[in-house]
Write an enzyme that holds these catalytic residues in place. Structure first.
Site, PDB file in Angstrom:
ATOM      1  N   GLU A   1       0.888  -1.169   0.000  1.00  0.00           N
ATOM      2  CA  GLU A   1       0.000   0.000   0.000  1.00  0.00           C
ATOM      3  C   GLU A   1       0.920   1.211   0.000  1.00  0.00           C
ATOM      4  O   GLU A   1       1.475   1.576   1.037  1.00  0.00           O
ATOM      5  CB  GLU A   1      -0.888  -0.007   1.250  1.00  0.00           C
ATOM      6  CG  GLU A   1      -1.855  -1.171   1.325  1.00  0.00           C
ATOM      7  CD  GLU A   1      -3.006  -1.063   0.339  1.00  0.00           C
ATOM      8  OE1 GLU A   1      -3.170  -0.002  -0.285  1.00  0.00           O
ATOM      9  OE2 GLU A   1      -3.722  -2.061   0.177  1.00  0.00           O
TER      10      GLU A   1
ATOM     11  N   CYS B   1      -2.531   8.880   2.447  1.00  0.00           N
ATOM     12  CA  CYS B   1      -2.176   8.436   1.091  1.00  0.00           C
ATOM     13  C   CYS B   1      -3.301   8.698   0.101  1.00  0.00           C
ATOM     14  O   CYS B   1      -3.057   8.787  -1.091  1.00  0.00           O
ATOM     15  CB  CYS B   1      -1.842   6.955   1.127  1.00  0.00           C
ATOM     16  SG  CYS B   1      -3.142   6.022   1.933  1.00  0.00           S
TER      17      CYS B   1
HETATM   18  P1  NAP Z   1       8.146   5.590   4.680  1.00  0.00           P
HETATM   19  O1  NAP Z   1       9.259   6.529   4.861  1.00  0.00           O
HETATM   20  O2  NAP Z   1       8.138   4.701   3.498  1.00  0.00           O
HETATM   21  O3  NAP Z   1       8.079   4.743   6.033  1.00  0.00           O
HETATM   22  C1  NAP Z   1       7.125   3.730   6.223  1.00  0.00           C
HETATM   23  C2  NAP Z   1       7.695   2.672   7.127  1.00  0.00           C
HETATM   24  O4  NAP Z   1       8.840   2.096   6.504  1.00  0.00           O
HETATM   25  C3  NAP Z   1       8.175   3.206   8.475  1.00  0.00           C
HETATM   26  O5  NAP Z   1       7.903   2.228   9.443  1.00  0.00           O
HETATM   27  C4  NAP Z   1       9.656   3.352   8.269  1.00  0.00           C
HETATM   28  O6  NAP Z   1      10.399   3.268   9.454  1.00  0.00           O
HETATM   29  C5  NAP Z   1       9.942   2.155   7.397  1.00  0.00           C
HETATM   30  N1  NAP Z   1      11.169   2.247   6.629  1.00  0.00           N
HETATM   31  C6  NAP Z   1      11.757   3.339   6.112  1.00  0.00           C
HETATM   32  N2  NAP Z   1      12.887   2.990   5.437  1.00  0.00           N
HETATM   33  C7  NAP Z   1      13.010   1.653   5.543  1.00  0.00           C
HETATM   34  C8  NAP Z   1      13.955   0.696   5.069  1.00  0.00           C
HETATM   35  N3  NAP Z   1      15.019   1.043   4.341  1.00  0.00           N
HETATM   36  N4  NAP Z   1      13.751  -0.610   5.367  1.00  0.00           N
HETATM   37  C9  NAP Z   1      12.689  -0.984   6.084  1.00  0.00           C
HETATM   38  N5  NAP Z   1      11.770  -0.131   6.568  1.00  0.00           N
HETATM   39  C10 NAP Z   1      11.912   1.172   6.288  1.00  0.00           C
HETATM   40  O7  NAP Z   1       6.755   6.329   4.621  1.00  0.00           O
HETATM   41  P2  NAP Z   1       6.209   7.411   5.625  1.00  0.00           P
HETATM   42  O8  NAP Z   1       6.760   8.721   5.244  1.00  0.00           O
HETATM   43  O9  NAP Z   1       6.360   6.954   7.017  1.00  0.00           O
HETATM   44  O10 NAP Z   1       4.650   7.311   5.301  1.00  0.00           O
HETATM   45  C11 NAP Z   1       4.058   8.075   4.344  1.00  0.00           C
HETATM   46  C12 NAP Z   1       3.919   7.293   3.044  1.00  0.00           C
HETATM   47  O11 NAP Z   1       3.077   6.171   3.249  1.00  0.00           O
HETATM   48  C13 NAP Z   1       3.248   8.119   1.988  1.00  0.00           C
HETATM   49  O12 NAP Z   1       3.853   7.907   0.751  1.00  0.00           O
HETATM   50  C14 NAP Z   1       1.832   7.576   1.986  1.00  0.00           C
HETATM   51  O13 NAP Z   1       1.140   7.783   0.789  1.00  0.00           O
HETATM   52  C15 NAP Z   1       2.068   6.139   2.264  1.00  0.00           C
HETATM   53  N6  NAP Z   1       0.846   5.509   2.784  1.00  0.00           N
HETATM   54  C16 NAP Z   1       0.165   4.669   1.981  1.00  0.00           C
HETATM   55  C17 NAP Z   1      -1.014   4.092   2.433  1.00  0.00           C
HETATM   56  C18 NAP Z   1      -1.791   3.162   1.555  1.00  0.00           C
HETATM   57  O14 NAP Z   1      -2.634   2.448   2.082  1.00  0.00           O
HETATM   58  N7  NAP Z   1      -1.542   3.110   0.262  1.00  0.00           N
HETATM   59  C19 NAP Z   1      -1.490   4.367   3.718  1.00  0.00           C
HETATM   60  C20 NAP Z   1      -0.757   5.244   4.516  1.00  0.00           C
HETATM   61  C21 NAP Z   1       0.430   5.807   4.037  1.00  0.00           C
HETATM   62  P3  NAP Z   1      10.783   4.568  10.336  1.00  0.00           P
HETATM   63  O15 NAP Z   1       9.525   4.980  10.988  1.00  0.00           O
HETATM   64  O16 NAP Z   1      11.800   4.108  11.280  1.00  0.00           O
HETATM   65  O17 NAP Z   1      11.271   5.607   9.361  1.00  0.00           O
END
Ligand code: NAP
Length: 483
Positions: A255, A289
Site C-alpha cells: 500500500e 495516502c
Molecule cells: P516511509 O518513509 O516509506 O516509512 C514507512 C515505514 O517504513 C516506516 O515504518 C519506516 O520506518 C519504514 N522504513 C523506512 N525505510 C526503511 C527501510 N530502508 N527498510 C525498512 N523499513 C523502512 O513512509 P512514511 O513517510 O512513514 O509514510 C508516508 C507514506 O506512506 C506516503 O507515501 C503515503 O502515501 C504512504 N501511505 C500509503 C497508504 C496506503 O494504504 N496506500 C497508507 C498510509 C500511508 P521509520 O519509521 O523508522 O522511518
C-alpha cells in the site's frame, strides 16, 4: 505525561511471544504538537527481531488449525476491547501522531471495524469443486493460510494500518510480526496489550519496535521462515522492500503513495464538491495516502468553486490535536513541514498564487496554515509529488478527455475523486481514471467492507472487503484419482 483511564495500555517494550521484551537501548517518543517526550520505548535490534519470527513460526501450527469460529470469537473480543478503550487509544494516538482527537478516535473505530469484519469473513474462506476432464477424477480447490506474515507500517495511521493487515492475516490463520513506524510505536503496543487480553495466543501477534529500520526491514523481508511481507508506506521504500523480498520469493502486498486527483465538472453540485474536497484534503493535516493532491476544476465553475472552497479552508482551525476545536494538527516533523513549504515556494515562483494560508502562524514550525493555491499547472512539482500537507493546488481544465489525461499523468494510482451529475460522464470518467479507488460525489471512500488499494506504482493487493483475505491465503488444488 498521558493520563489514561487504563494506564496498562501505555506499553514501552516490544511484544514477542506473549511477553514484553526489553532491550538495552531506548527511543524517545515525542508529541509533535509540543515537542515533549511522552515515553521511552525499548529499541529492539535486528537479532532480537528474529525472536519474534521464531515465535510466530512456533505459534503457526496451533493457530492455523483452529476452527474459523474459534479464531472469529477471539478476534471479535479484540474488536470489542479496542472499542471499549477507544478514548484511551485515541489519546495515545493523538499524543504521538498529532491528529485531532476526534480523528484519532475515528481511526480507532475504523481500525477496529477491520477486525470485526475479518472476524466474520474468516468463516467464509470457501474452496471450489471443478468438473474434471475424466470421470475417475475429482478436482477440489482448498485455501490455506500462507504462514508467517511480516509487516512494516507508517506513522500516519498508527493503529489502522496495523489493524487492516493483522485482522486479515489472523482471520486467515496466519501468524504476524509487525514493525510500526519509529515515531508512533505506542498505538501498536497498546493493540498488543489488548490482543493479549482478547486471548490471542502467544506468538500469534508480535510487535517489534526498533529504530534500525533497514536492519529490521532486512529480517522481515528476507527471513526464510516468513512466507509473506506486507508494507504500507512510501513508494520509494516499498520498491526497495519488494526487491529484498525477491531473495526468498515471498508473497508481497504493498500500500504505497498516491497523487489523488479531485475533479469538479461543470455539472457538479458545487457545495457538495467543496465539502468533499475539504474532508478528502485536510484530514490528518493532509497526511494521508488518499488525500486529494490536485484539484481540477472545469472553467465554467472555476470562480464559484474556488471562492467557496477558499472561504471554507480559511475557517479551519490549526492547533494542538488535544484541543476540541482543532481541525488541523501539527505535521509529523519539522522536516515534513519544511518539505511542504518548499513545494509551495516553488509553485509561487513558477506562477501560482496563494489564496489563503499566508497569515503568520503563531504556532511553532511544525504547524502549517491550510493553504489554497490557484493558477497551478499539472507539470509543477506540487502536482507531480505527493504533498503530504494541508495545501490544495487548483488546476483549471476545459473538457473531460483533457482532465482524464491530466489526472492519469502520474506514476501513482491509489484514489481519485470526481463530482459530476451526468450519468454518461460518471460512467466514462469512472472507467477512464487509472486508480484503484474512485470517489464519485464522495470525498471519503475507505471502510472495512470495501477493497482498499492502488494500481500502477501505488501498490498491489487489497485491504478490507472479501478480497482482503486473498493476500493471506494460498490456493491448493487437490486432484483425486482412481475413483
Ligand atoms: P516511509 O518513509 O516509506 O516509512 C514507512 C515505514 O517504513 C516506516 O515504518 C519506516 O520506518 C519504514 N522504513 C523506512 N525505510 C526503511 C527501510 N530502508 N527498510 C525498512 N523499513 C523502512 O513512509 P512514511 O513517510 O512513514 O509514510 C508516508 C507514506 O506512506 C506516503 O507515501 C503515503 O502515501 C504512504 N501511505 C500509503 C497508504 C496506503 O494504504 N496506500 C497508507 C498510509 C500511508 P521509520 O519509521 O523508522 O522511518
Amino acid at each position: 505525561m498521558i493520563a489514561l483511564e487504563d494506564s496498562e495500555l501505555l506499553r514501552t517494550f516490544s511484544y514477542i511471544n506473549g511477553s514484553w521484551h526489553s532491550s538495552e537501548k531506548d527511543i524517545a517518543v515525542t508529541n509533535p504538537a509540543t515537542g515533549e517526550e511522552i515515553a521511552r520505548v525499548s529499541d529492539i535490534t535486528p537479532a532480537e527481531t528474529e525472536l519474534a519470527v521464531a515465535a510466530a513460526k512456533a505459534a503457526l501450527p496451533e493457530w492455523s488449525t483452529k476452527s474459523a469460529n474459534e479464531r472469529a470469537a477471539i478476534l471479535r473480543k479484540w474488536f470489542e476491547l479496542m472499542m471499549a478503550n477507544q478514548m484511551d487509544l485515541g489519546q495515545i494516538l493523538t499524543l504521538e501522531q498529532g491528529k485531532p482527537l476526534v480523528e484519532a478516535k475515528g481511526e480507532i473505530a475504523y481500525g477496529a471495524a477491520f477486525i470485526e469484519w475479518f472476524a466474520e469473513e474468516g468463516k467464509r474462506i470457501y474452496g471450489d469443486t471443478i468438473p474434471a476432464p475424466s470421470k475417475d477424477k475429482k478436482i477440489i480447490v482448498i485455501k490455506q493460510p500462507v504462514g508467517v506474515v511480516s509487516a512494516i507500517t507508517p506513522w500516519n495511521f498508527p493503529n489502522a494500518m496495523i489493524a487492516r493487515k493483522a485482522a486479515a492475516a489472523l482471520a486467515a490463520g496466519c501468524t504476524f510480526v509487525v514493525r510500526p513506524a519509529t515515531q508512533t510505536p505506542l498505538s501498536a503496543l497498546a493493540m498488543a496489550e489488548l490482543a493479549e487480553r482478547a486471548g490471542i495466543p502467544a506468538g500469534v501477534f508480535n510487535v517489534v519496535v526498533g529504530s534500525d529500520a533497514q536492519g529490521i526491514g532486512e529480517v522481515l523481508t528476507q527471513h526464510p521462515d516468513i512466507a509473506k511481507f506486507t508494507f504500507t508506506g512510501s513508494t520509494g521504500v516499498g520498491k526497495r522492500l519488494i526487491a529484498q523480498c525477491a531473495t526468498t520469493v515471498k508473497k508481497v502486498s504493498m500500500e504505497l503513495g498516491g497523487n489523488a486527483p479531485f475533479i469538479v465538472f461543470d455539472d457538479a453540485d458545487i457545495d457538495a464538491a467543496v465539502q468533499g474536497a475539504l474532508v478528502s484534503k485536510y484530514r490528518n493535516a493532509g497526511q494521508t495516502c488518499v488525500c486529494t493532491n490536485r484539484i481540477f476544476v472545469q472553467k465554467g465553475v472555476l470562480k464559484e468553486f474556488t471562492e467557496k472552497f477558499t472561504k471554507a479552508v480559511a475557517n479551519l482551525k490549526v492547533g494542538n490535536g488535544m484541543d476540541s476545536d482543532t481541525d488541523i494538527g501539527p505535521l509529523i516533523s519539522e522536516k515534513a513541514a519544511s518539505d511542504v513549504k518548499q513545494l509551495v515556494v516553488q509553485s509561487l515562483e513558477q506562477g501560482a498564487s496563494l489564496l489563503t494560508g499566508n497569515t503568520p502562524s503563531d504556532h511553532p514550525e511544525q504547524f502549517l496554515n491550510p493553504m489554497v493555491l490557484t493558477d497551478v499547472t499539472n507539470d509543477m512539482p506540487i502536482a507531480r509529488n505527493e504533498i503530504f500537507g494541508p495545501v490544495s493546488p487548483i488546476i483549471a481544465f476545459d473538457d473531460e478527455q483533457q482532465v482524464i489525461a491530466m489526472a492519469n499523468d502520474t506514476e501513482f494510482g491509489l484514489a481519485a475523486y470526481f463530482y459530476a451529475r451526468d450519468i454518461g460522464r460518471v460512467w466514462r470518467v469512472s472507467e477512464g481514471l487509472e486508480y484503484g479507488m474512485i470517489g464519485i460525489n464522495e470525498g471519503i471512500v475507505s471502510n472495512a467492507a470495501a477493497p482498499f488499494g492502488g494500481v500502477k506504482q501505488s501498490g498491489n493487493g487489497r485491504e478490507g472487503s472479501r478480497y482482503g483475505l486473498d493476500d493471506y491465503l494460498e490456493i491448493k488444488y487437490l486432484c483425486m484419482g482412481g475413483l
